[in-house]
Design an enzyme around this catalytic site. Sequence first.
Site, PDB file in Angstrom:
ATOM      1  CE  LYS A 277      -4.017  -1.889   2.428  1.00  0.00           C
ATOM      2  NZ  LYS A 277      -4.974  -1.731   1.314  1.00  0.00           N
ATOM      3  NE  ARG A 351     -10.403  -9.910  -2.924  1.00  0.00           N
ATOM      4  CZ  ARG A 351     -10.678  -8.960  -3.804  1.00  0.00           C
ATOM      5  NH1 ARG A 351     -10.863  -9.267  -5.083  1.00  0.00           N
ATOM      6  NH2 ARG A 351     -10.775  -7.702  -3.427  1.00  0.00           N
TER       7      ARG A 351
HETATM    8  N1  BES Z   1      -8.183  -3.823   3.795  1.00  0.00           N
HETATM    9  C1  BES Z   1      -8.264  -3.405   2.454  1.00  0.00           C
HETATM   10  C2  BES Z   1      -9.553  -2.644   2.135  1.00  0.00           C
HETATM   11  C3  BES Z   1      -9.729  -1.307   2.773  1.00  0.00           C
HETATM   12  C4  BES Z   1      -9.368  -0.161   2.080  1.00  0.00           C
HETATM   13  C5  BES Z   1     -10.317  -1.168   3.993  1.00  0.00           C
HETATM   14  C6  BES Z   1      -9.559   1.079   2.641  1.00  0.00           C
HETATM   15  C7  BES Z   1     -10.518   0.072   4.561  1.00  0.00           C
HETATM   16  C8  BES Z   1     -10.134   1.201   3.874  1.00  0.00           C
HETATM   17  C9  BES Z   1      -8.199  -4.609   1.515  1.00  0.00           C
HETATM   18  O1  BES Z   1      -7.458  -5.667   1.957  1.00  0.00           O
HETATM   19  C10 BES Z   1      -7.612  -4.137   0.237  1.00  0.00           C
HETATM   20  O2  BES Z   1      -6.473  -3.779   0.241  1.00  0.00           O
HETATM   21  N2  BES Z   1      -8.386  -4.150  -0.847  1.00  0.00           N
HETATM   22  C11 BES Z   1      -7.930  -3.745  -2.107  1.00  0.00           C
HETATM   23  C12 BES Z   1      -8.360  -4.784  -3.084  1.00  0.00           C
HETATM   24  C13 BES Z   1      -7.761  -4.620  -4.445  1.00  0.00           C
HETATM   25  C14 BES Z   1      -6.281  -4.879  -4.374  1.00  0.00           C
HETATM   26  C15 BES Z   1      -8.429  -5.564  -5.393  1.00  0.00           C
HETATM   27  C16 BES Z   1      -8.552  -2.398  -2.434  1.00  0.00           C
HETATM   28  O3  BES Z   1      -9.715  -2.195  -2.118  1.00  0.00           O
HETATM   29  O4  BES Z   1      -7.861  -1.553  -2.969  1.00  0.00           O
HETATM   30 MN    MN Z   2      -5.441  -5.521   1.460  1.00  0.00          MN
END
Ligand code: BES
Ligand code: MN
Length: 501
Positions: A277, A351
Amino acid sequence: MFKISNGNPFESKEECLIVGLFEKPEKFTGILENLDEIFDGELTELVKSGDISAKYKSLSVVHGLGKSDVKRFIFVGLGKEKELSFNTLKEAYGAASKKVAGMRLGKLAVALDTFVSSKITAEDAALSFSEAYILSTYQFEGYKQKSNEPEINIETIKIFTNAADEEISSAVEMGSSYGKGTNSARTLVNLPGNMLKASDLAEYAKELGQAYSFEVEILNKSEIEKLGMGAFLAVNQGSTEPPYMIVLKYQGKDEWKDVIGLVGKGITFDTGGYSLKPKDGIVGMKMDMGGAASVLGAMEIIGRMRPKQNVVAVIPATDNMVSGNAFKPDDVITSFSGKTIEVLNTDAEGRLVLADAVTYAKHHGANYLVDVATLTGGVIVALGLDKTGALTNDETLFEKVLEASYEAGEFIWRLPYTEKDKERVRSSKIADLNNSPGREGHAIMGGAFIGEFAEETPWVHLDIAGTATTKSDYDLGPAGATGVMARTLALLVENFDLEKE
Ligand code: BES
Ligand code: MN
Ligand code: ZN
């Protein structure tokens, strides 16, 4: 904390009395007529002049000044009687409770019957008040060094009412349980990643199990390996902290059948892994176990209310880290179900852990599944920060979840889930599934992936990425974790009615 009294609140010597005020045309009637008399008609005058407002959620502090033995009144505007609902009342109670909490008093009283209307019974008012008080005065202690100022906290709250004691006390017990369960969920989410690791989450669940006599099963890493939970293990691979698969069982029926499975994402910190991230996106990712917290909060409520239902809670707990051992994009992994997964994005880890948790819930006999997860940023883009996104393969189960969410006052909006969506998660050239089929509609993709593991079992997915935390204070709580879905899940279980199918 709450005590019920049948006396006349206006003739008491309370330090602070909360009184409800509906918008009324002219003179006071009912029990408020009595208060107006005590004030020699002054109350009517103050309302007329606007010094006391009956506008919804407005708060007016009025001192007894010798006319009444009650030291001060807090009038809570309730607006038009016809427009006030159980949930809007709860917010008004929250606003009032917050105000009182800031006044440094030791005691509080409420004239419950002033909140009763043609739509709201005394029991509703008691439930609403007790829940709102507990929710709105919640604080996360945090880690600041303590100041020397002595703390003054409200220790007793007297509820004045003419309604039957037993009914009011069970409503208060219910409201308190819902409030406390939600607050426990909030605290879990507010704890930073270094204070709440997978092992801490497991320890917490064990203690909850002891307190409410749940059956507890906690799988350690070697047990998880033996079972072959390859998707869960892949996410944990880069971590120095071992994973735990946490299972709590509550049996409220004679036989272990009609089992509701509650599955919560328990990522104690999400760095994104090698699909790292960005520095702004990583802050706040201690909240990535929000789904687990909702499930544990719901289990606490269930443990106190003891409904005649069977529930299995499953929580896959780990962090998602980077190291020489970590899983990588392009890796192919084999899930507990046997389905293979091509990893295109290590940040789509929720997931993966949920895939194995959902399969495990089915192993424990779950006939219905609800998963709760801070799963995607996509749901925030689609629905904003105040709506939980849903996906389902079963209309009837979804209706039940929706009804529970209305009752809890927690907004849910359903996203579409079509055959085309299923095709996209099955689009890998070299494995059965693909964990990240592109940014388009990716809140749907996240849910659809989990749906591949729910298979034929009725299932609802709840994406709380937007709703698990909030940036600003609100009537029913402070900024930070909201504890969202703890109450919805508990209400779903309590109201679960197989007849309705
Ligand atoms: N934990 C995150 C989702 C999230 C994002 C929660 C912002 C709270 C605030 C999740 O694991 C994630 O990183 N999701 C990605 C998925 C993508 C890589 C397909 C996302 O939403 O960007
Ligand atoms: Mn994630
Ligand atoms: Zn995540």
